[in-house]
Design a protein around this motif. Structure first.
Motif, PDB file in Angstrom:
ATOM      1  N   GLU A 142      -1.212  27.574  25.250  1.00 54.00           N
ATOM      2  CA  GLU A 142      -0.111  27.704  24.302  1.00 54.00           C
ATOM      3  C   GLU A 142      -0.633  28.184  22.948  1.00 54.00           C
ATOM      4  N   GLN A 171       7.999  36.432  26.631  1.00 54.39           N
ATOM      5  CA  GLN A 171       9.379  36.598  26.173  1.00 54.39           C
ATOM      6  C   GLN A 171      10.036  37.797  26.869  1.00 54.39           C
ATOM      7  N   ARG A 182      11.147  27.922  29.087  1.00 59.11           N
ATOM      8  CA  ARG A 182      10.684  28.723  27.953  1.00 59.11           C
ATOM      9  C   ARG A 182      10.254  27.781  26.828  1.00 59.11           C
ATOM     10  N   ASN A 183       9.285  28.225  26.045  1.00 59.84           N
ATOM     11  CA  ASN A 183       8.919  27.435  24.868  1.00 59.84           C
ATOM     12  C   ASN A 183       8.489  28.361  23.741  1.00 59.84           C
ATOM     13  N   PRO A 184       8.387  27.832  22.539  1.00 60.36           N
ATOM     14  CA  PRO A 184       8.075  28.682  21.377  1.00 60.36           C
ATOM     15  C   PRO A 184       6.712  29.365  21.450  1.00 60.36           C
ATOM     16  N   HIS A 185       5.867  28.911  22.378  1.00 57.64           N
ATOM     17  CA  HIS A 185       4.524  29.467  22.496  1.00 57.64           C
ATOM     18  C   HIS A 185       4.455  30.641  23.468  1.00 57.64           C
ATOM     19  N   ASP A 186       5.582  31.038  24.070  1.00 54.96           N
ATOM     20  CA  ASP A 186       5.561  32.185  24.978  1.00 54.96           C
ATOM     21  C   ASP A 186       5.101  33.433  24.224  1.00 54.96           C
TER      22      ASP A 186
END
Length: 286
Positions: A142, A171, A182-186
């Protein structure tokens, strides 16, 4: 010409929903996962495959693996070594004890195949010893800064195409499974600097697809359906011609999750095979 194989996201586990215990004592859903590995091995032998690459998430549970699950997968994967087919594996998030990934469940497999523990270039010699594969391996992370730095490193020159093999979200790609979120680290597609590589192959998302804006990068996809979120999605592995760089999806035989209307059952013969069936009755009741 050489042919190589990519598969990923096996998630081997003794899942309880819909499972039965087979005469040999094995959980049927674990046996389905092992059967997928066996089919891939059979293909690799019959097609004289030069090397096999695995994109992470061999097991499903991070910190506790059933002994029978570990033994069955370990034995199935050892067939590649017995057939003298080199294998490179990296760990996914489900293989890691924690997000750092320094401890993972595929460590013991290094006794007969090659493991990529951290981001960096790896060289794998093919079954044909004159073939050398340069692979930028990126196990689950991540840390986007670490990922961006890794793709900018210069790889060794070899006589085969250069690959990126990773396990992370991107993304704009379709997730295609209830196991993955999905997460903000994609990563963004631009983070991968895809033009630096001849081909790219990713695990983590279970739906086979090409990346938007980079059609030479592929999510490998899971080899079998794992739950109802996977229904209607094809499952299998990828076979790659290293000379033409043609990527071919190979379907694997495994149970499917099928939902159909109760009035349409007779028009869906696939409902009667070894699959998991959900019948929906949407008729109005008075």
């Amino acid at each position: 010409m050489s042919k190589v194989v990519f598969f990923s996201d096996l998630h081997a586990h003794e899942f309880r929903p819909y499972a039965t215990i087979l005469p040999n004592g094995m959980n049927s859903r674990l046996a389905d996962a092992v059967h997928c590995v066996n089919q891939i091995h059979q293909y690799a032998v019959s097609q004289d495959v030069d090397a096999v690459f695995f994109g992470g998430d061999m097991f499903h549970i991070r910190k506790s693996i059933a002994v029978q699950a570990f033994n069955a997968v370990f034995e199935a994967m050892s067939q590649f070594s017995l057939s003298k087919i080199p294998v490179l594996m990296l760990h996914g998030n489900h293989d890691q004890v924690d997000k750092e990934g320094s401890i993972h469940s595929i460590h013991a497999f290094r006794t007969f195949l090659q493991i990529a523990d951290k981001p960096g270039w790896v060289q794998l010699q093919g079954k044909d010893s004159s073939n050398e594969y340069a692979v930028l391996a990126i196990p689950y992370t991540e840390n986007l800064e670490q990922l961006r730095d890794a793709v900018q490193t210069k790889g060794p020159r070899t006589n085969q195409p250069s690959f990126l093999l990773g396990h992370f979200g991107v993304q704009g790609a379709r997730v295609g499974a209830d196991f993955v979120y999905r997460n903000p680290h994609d990563a963004a597609v631009d983070d991968l600097d895809c033009d630096r590589f001849d081909l790219g192959f990713l695990g983590h998302y279970h739906q086979h697809q090409q990346l938007p804006g980079a059609d030479h990068f592929h999510y490998i996809g899971a080899p079998l359906q794992h739950n109802w979120g996977d229904r209607a999605q094809k499952r299998g592995f990828l076979s790659v011609d290293t000379e033409t760089r043609h990527v071919r999806f190979i379907h694997l035989e495994s149970p499917r999750f099928i939902q159909c209307n109760i009035e349409d059952v007779d028009s869906h013969p696939e409902c009667w095979d070894d699959s998991y069936i959900r019948l929906v009755d949407d008729r109005q009741w008075s």
